[in-house]
Design a protein around this motif. Structure first.
Motif, PDB file in Angstrom:
ATOM      1  N   GLY A 137      51.285  61.022  59.727  1.00 24.93           N
ATOM      2  CA  GLY A 137      49.822  61.020  60.808  1.00 24.93           C
ATOM      3  C   GLY A 137      50.288  63.178  61.667  1.00 24.93           C
ATOM      4  O   GLY A 137      51.952  63.141  61.180  1.00 24.93           O
ATOM      5  N   THR A 138      49.463  62.803  62.411  1.00 27.49           N
ATOM      6  CA  THR A 138      50.506  64.676  63.669  1.00 27.49           C
ATOM      7  C   THR A 138      50.180  64.018  65.005  1.00 27.49           C
ATOM      8  O   THR A 138      49.495  62.980  65.292  1.00 27.49           O
ATOM      9  CB  THR A 138      49.720  65.668  63.478  1.00 27.49           C
ATOM     10  OG1 THR A 138      48.600  66.139  64.017  1.00 27.49           O
ATOM     11  CG2 THR A 138      49.926  66.167  61.358  1.00 27.49           C
ATOM     12  N   ASN A 139      50.900  64.216  66.134  1.00 27.85           N
ATOM     13  CA  ASN A 139      50.889  64.159  66.979  1.00 27.85           C
ATOM     14  C   ASN A 139      50.944  65.032  68.142  1.00 27.85           C
ATOM     15  O   ASN A 139      50.232  64.948  69.016  1.00 27.85           O
ATOM     16  CB  ASN A 139      52.558  63.876  67.585  1.00 27.85           C
ATOM     17  CG  ASN A 139      52.665  61.892  67.667  1.00 27.85           C
ATOM     18  OD1 ASN A 139      52.069  61.277  67.148  1.00 27.85           O
ATOM     19  ND2 ASN A 139      54.075  61.828  67.929  1.00 27.85           N
ATOM     20  N   TYR A 140      50.722  66.769  67.633  1.00 27.56           N
ATOM     21  CA  TYR A 140      50.367  67.568  68.314  1.00 27.56           C
ATOM     22  C   TYR A 140      49.368  68.481  67.653  1.00 27.56           C
ATOM     23  O   TYR A 140      49.866  68.697  66.413  1.00 27.56           O
ATOM     24  CB  TYR A 140      51.640  67.885  68.585  1.00 27.56           C
ATOM     25  CG  TYR A 140      52.323  67.980  70.374  1.00 27.56           C
ATOM     26  CD1 TYR A 140      52.412  66.588  70.644  1.00 27.56           C
ATOM     27  CD2 TYR A 140      53.407  66.742  69.322  1.00 27.56           C
ATOM     28  CE1 TYR A 140      52.575  66.779  71.768  1.00 27.56           C
ATOM     29  CE2 TYR A 140      54.465  66.183  70.080  1.00 27.56           C
ATOM     30  CZ  TYR A 140      54.107  65.871  71.314  1.00 27.56           C
ATOM     31  OH  TYR A 140      54.489  65.138  71.921  1.00 27.56           O
ATOM     32  N   PRO A 141      48.145  68.617  67.965  1.00 28.26           N
ATOM     33  CA  PRO A 141      47.682  69.887  67.489  1.00 28.26           C
ATOM     34  C   PRO A 141      48.500  71.514  67.141  1.00 28.26           C
ATOM     35  O   PRO A 141      49.691  71.851  67.504  1.00 28.26           O
ATOM     36  CB  PRO A 141      46.877  70.453  68.658  1.00 28.26           C
ATOM     37  CG  PRO A 141      46.593  69.565  69.286  1.00 28.26           C
ATOM     38  CD  PRO A 141      47.668  68.397  69.514  1.00 28.26           C
ATOM     39  N   GLY A 142      47.853  71.406  65.835  1.00 31.51           N
ATOM     40  CA  GLY A 142      48.732  72.191  65.199  1.00 31.51           C
ATOM     41  C   GLY A 142      50.440  72.659  64.535  1.00 31.51           C
ATOM     42  O   GLY A 142      50.891  73.204  63.904  1.00 31.51           O
ATOM     43  N   GLN A 143      50.538  70.973  64.548  1.00 32.37           N
ATOM     44  CA  GLN A 143      52.067  70.908  64.066  1.00 32.37           C
ATOM     45  C   GLN A 143      51.639  71.008  62.284  1.00 32.37           C
ATOM     46  O   GLN A 143      53.104  70.765  62.047  1.00 32.37           O
ATOM     47  CB  GLN A 143      51.476  68.980  64.711  1.00 32.37           C
ATOM     48  CG  GLN A 143      53.073  68.501  63.606  1.00 32.37           C
ATOM     49  CD  GLN A 143      53.284  66.483  63.722  1.00 32.37           C
ATOM     50  OE1 GLN A 143      53.170  66.504  64.949  1.00 32.37           O
ATOM     51  NE2 GLN A 143      54.154  66.274  63.189  1.00 32.37           N
ATOM     52  N   ASP A 144      50.674  70.543  61.948  1.00 33.13           N
ATOM     53  CA  ASP A 144      50.196  70.517  59.883  1.00 33.13           C
ATOM     54  C   ASP A 144      49.178  71.243  60.535  1.00 33.13           C
ATOM     55  O   ASP A 144      48.313  70.985  61.123  1.00 33.13           O
ATOM     56  CB  ASP A 144      51.125  69.226  60.065  1.00 33.13           C
ATOM     57  CG  ASP A 144      51.285  69.618  58.333  1.00 33.13           C
ATOM     58  OD1 ASP A 144      51.180  70.629  57.631  1.00 33.13           O
ATOM     59  OD2 ASP A 144      52.110  69.271  57.689  1.00 33.13           O
ATOM     60  N   ASP A 145      49.028  71.149  58.592  1.00 35.72           N
ATOM     61  CA  ASP A 145      47.324  71.555  58.243  1.00 35.72           C
ATOM     62  C   ASP A 145      46.735  70.646  58.198  1.00 35.72           C
ATOM     63  O   ASP A 145      46.863  69.977  57.429  1.00 35.72           O
ATOM     64  CB  ASP A 145      47.739  72.616  57.496  1.00 35.72           C
ATOM     65  CG  ASP A 145      46.157  73.368  56.480  1.00 35.72           C
ATOM     66  OD1 ASP A 145      45.365  72.355  56.609  1.00 35.72           O
ATOM     67  OD2 ASP A 145      46.108  74.277  56.962  1.00 35.72           O
ATOM     68  N   ILE A 146      46.014  69.845  58.877  1.00 40.06           N
ATOM     69  CA  ILE A 146      44.917  68.940  58.419  1.00 40.06           C
ATOM     70  C   ILE A 146      44.403  68.430  56.783  1.00 40.06           C
ATOM     71  O   ILE A 146      44.449  67.664  56.528  1.00 40.06           O
ATOM     72  CB  ILE A 146      43.896  68.748  59.402  1.00 40.06           C
ATOM     73  CG1 ILE A 146      44.771  68.785  60.608  1.00 40.06           C
ATOM     74  CG2 ILE A 146      43.213  67.766  58.987  1.00 40.06           C
ATOM     75  CD1 ILE A 146      43.476  68.904  62.244  1.00 40.06           C
ATOM     76  N   ALA A 147      44.000  69.638  56.632  1.00 45.36           N
ATOM     77  CA  ALA A 147      43.658  70.343  55.458  1.00 45.36           C
ATOM     78  C   ALA A 147      44.424  69.533  54.344  1.00 45.36           C
ATOM     79  O   ALA A 147      43.653  69.032  53.136  1.00 45.36           O
ATOM     80  CB  ALA A 147      42.678  71.276  54.942  1.00 45.36           C
ATOM     81  N   ALA A 148      45.544  70.414  54.710  1.00 42.68           N
ATOM     82  CA  ALA A 148      46.751  70.564  52.990  1.00 42.68           C
ATOM     83  C   ALA A 148      47.017  69.050  53.308  1.00 42.68           C
ATOM     84  O   ALA A 148      47.710  68.681  51.940  1.00 42.68           O
ATOM     85  CB  ALA A 148      47.544  71.677  54.103  1.00 42.68           C
ATOM     86  N   ARG A 149      47.382  68.254  54.211  1.00 42.46           N
ATOM     87  CA  ARG A 149      47.599  67.131  54.107  1.00 42.46           C
ATOM     88  C   ARG A 149      47.380  66.144  53.535  1.00 42.46           C
ATOM     89  O   ARG A 149      47.267  65.489  52.839  1.00 42.46           O
ATOM     90  CB  ARG A 149      47.813  66.306  55.914  1.00 42.46           C
ATOM     91  CG  ARG A 149      49.138  67.492  56.232  1.00 42.46           C
ATOM     92  CD  ARG A 149      48.542  66.397  57.661  1.00 42.46           C
ATOM     93  NE  ARG A 149      50.509  65.211  57.947  1.00 42.46           N
ATOM     94  CZ  ARG A 149      50.873  64.743  58.155  1.00 42.46           C
ATOM     95  NH1 ARG A 149      51.881  66.347  57.917  1.00 42.46           N
ATOM     96  NH2 ARG A 149      51.881  63.627  57.990  1.00 42.46           N
ATOM     97  N   GLN A 150      45.170  66.276  53.649  1.00 46.08           N
ATOM     98  CA  GLN A 150      44.394  65.507  52.638  1.00 46.08           C
ATOM     99  C   GLN A 150      44.657  66.030  51.309  1.00 46.08           C
ATOM    100  O   GLN A 150      44.599  64.771  50.300  1.00 46.08           O
ATOM    101  CB  GLN A 150      43.635  66.354  53.131  1.00 46.08           C
ATOM    102  CG  GLN A 150      42.593  65.176  54.350  1.00 46.08           C
ATOM    103  CD  GLN A 150      42.852  63.795  54.400  1.00 46.08           C
ATOM    104  OE1 GLN A 150      42.336  62.738  52.834  1.00 46.08           O
ATOM    105  NE2 GLN A 150      43.620  62.671  55.958  1.00 46.08           N
ATOM    106  N   ASP A 151      44.911  67.379  51.031  1.00 44.25           N
ATOM    107  CA  ASP A 151      45.536  67.895  49.445  1.00 44.25           C
ATOM    108  C   ASP A 151      47.185  66.791  48.654  1.00 44.25           C
ATOM    109  O   ASP A 151      46.703  66.292  47.778  1.00 44.25           O
ATOM    110  CB  ASP A 151      45.743  69.499  49.437  1.00 44.25           C
ATOM    111  CG  ASP A 151      44.539  69.697  49.967  1.00 44.25           C
ATOM    112  OD1 ASP A 151      43.113  69.318  49.416  1.00 44.25           O
ATOM    113  OD2 ASP A 151      44.181  70.931  50.374  1.00 44.25           O
ATOM    114  N   ARG A 152      47.731  66.929  49.662  1.00 45.50           N
ATOM    115  CA  ARG A 152      48.907  66.351  49.514  1.00 45.50           C
ATOM    116  C   ARG A 152      48.592  64.902  49.282  1.00 45.50           C
ATOM    117  O   ARG A 152      49.297  64.248  48.099  1.00 45.50           O
ATOM    118  CB  ARG A 152      49.945  66.482  50.370  1.00 45.50           C
ATOM    119  CG  ARG A 152      50.568  68.071  50.966  1.00 45.50           C
ATOM    120  CD  ARG A 152      50.915  68.323  51.667  1.00 45.50           C
ATOM    121  NE  ARG A 152      51.035  69.319  52.179  1.00 45.50           N
ATOM    122  CZ  ARG A 152      51.397  69.488  53.770  1.00 45.50           C
ATOM    123  NH1 ARG A 152      51.151  68.822  54.736  1.00 45.50           N
ATOM    124  NH2 ARG A 152      51.219  71.047  54.054  1.00 45.50           N
TER     125      ARG A 152
END
Length: 380
Positions: A137-152
């Motif tokens: 997951g992520t701790n901060y807004p903008g830390q990573d692409d939310i949708a891209a993480r679902q793709d991975r």
């Protein structure tokens, strides 16, 4: 009822027999196991005194051995089988920003290789289930692409799914927060269900009863997943605030009854749903706590089986709100302990599992014999 109770099996977790604690302190106990084999020795005691705990879940790498076939044989010699294989992609420095959803493809490959290794272990042990929980997951807004993480995530799950054998299953667990505090990549049953639905019939959802926000109606989730044939297993425990991993039924035994009623009503006792414990016994003795937890599941199941479903349906059809609720409450308020004592006697075991264990001398024996060496613990 007796037949259903005799056939129900509750899987115990290897890690519950070892030392565990909080972020602040691990409280070591004398006599805890020093190896996966000694964990199985203790699990055999739970099965001996309850009669319904024949399988033990392993956690990799906490239970790593050179020969998993030999470990399965060791379990079999003690009247047990090896159950779900639990992967671990959250205790390595490389996974600070995620495992299968990490932005670095090299880290994702490392995590995927571990998951595939777990399937290899399933082949060697004869285990049916691979349990997947991701701390990603992520701790901060903008830390990573939310949708891209679902793709991975989807890419990794698909690769593991293709590796599964015909009789093997993938159980995807969810948790709404922790250790990630802004987004969690598998935060709820809907996300887990969506991925499992896309993967196919060998992918099902694991419901950890402690992994929900306060006030969540867990029995609704259970009923829906059963209806969709996507409920694969439970991780039973209790929570007061967050993911406390206390003994199942300790915080809200009425909730456990309500969950088990939906299991009974939805045919979950006979459809392959796994009833597993996932608990940490930090201050209480390990084996008695696990015996008590198995008994709590049995008692909730017995009460659920007592519900007069014809009377309940009649009240529901007639709009009798209080009458319908009274049917459930009558079952819940029934003392099922004498019935379960009869069931145990018919299974050829002592009707009082806790008393029988206390009188067995096992607790004193392991304190004497398990001296020296590195005691097993959370993460060890």
């Amino acid at each position: 009822m007796k037949a259903a109770l005799k056939s129900q099996a509750v899987e115990t977790p290897s890690w519950a027999y070892g030392n565990s604690g909080t972020r602040f302190k691990v409280f070591a106990q004398p006599g805890v196991p020093r190896s996966p084999q000694e964990k199985l020795d203790d699990a055999a005691q739970v099965h001996t005194f309850t009669g319904v705990a024949p399988t033990v879940a392993l956690h990799i790498p906490w239970d790593t051995v050179e020969d998993y076939g030999a470990l399965a044989k060791y379990a079999e010699e003690r009247g047990l089988k090896l159950g779900a294989i639990n992967s671990n992609v959250f205790q390595d420095d490389d996974y600070k920003l995620g495992s299968v959803t990490h932005p670095d493809p090299a880290v994702r490959r490392k995590a995927l290789d571990h998951l595939l290794e777990c399937v290899d272990i399933m082949d060697a042990t004869g285990s049916r289930d691979l349990k997947l929980w991701f701390s990603d997951g992520t701790n901060y807004p903008g830390q990573d692409d939310i949708a891209a993480r679902q793709d991975r995530l989807a890419e990794a799950l698909s690769a593991v799914y293709e590796r599964l054998g015909e009789e093997q299953r993938m159980l995807l667990e969810y948790k709404f927060f922790e250790p990630a505090f802004y987004t969690t990549d598998v935060p709820d049953w809907g996300t887990a269900y969506a991925h499992c639905l896309k993967l196919g019939p060998k992918a099902q959802v694991c419901v950890d009863t402690g992994h929900h926000a306060p006030g969540t109606n867990i029995e609704f989730i259970v009923a829906l997943l059963l209806r969709e044939k996507k409920l694969g297993a439970f991780d039973f425990n209790s929570r007061f605030y967050a993911d406390d991993d206390l003994m199942v039924g300790a915080a809200d035994p009425f909730q456990l009854f309500r969950i088990m009623y939906e299991v009974v009503r939805g045919g979950g006792l006979s459809s392959g749903v796994g009833f597993m414990l996932d608990q940490c016994h930090n201050i209480e003795p390990k084996i008695p706590a696990i015996i008590r937890s198995v008994m709590n599941v049995q008692e909730a199941t017995a009460k659920a089986l007592l519900v007069d479903r014809d009377a309940l349906a009649a009240a529901q059809r007639g709009g009798d709100v209080l009458g319908a609720n009274a049917v459930l409450m009558d079952a819940y308020n029934t003392d099922v302990r004498p019935l379960l004592a009869e069931v145990r006697e018919e299974l050829g075991i002592d009707p009082d599992p806790m008393g029988a264990y206390r009188g067995s001398g096992w607790a004193e024996r392991i304190v004497t014999e398990r001296v020296g060496g590195q005691q097993a613990g959370w993460g060890a």
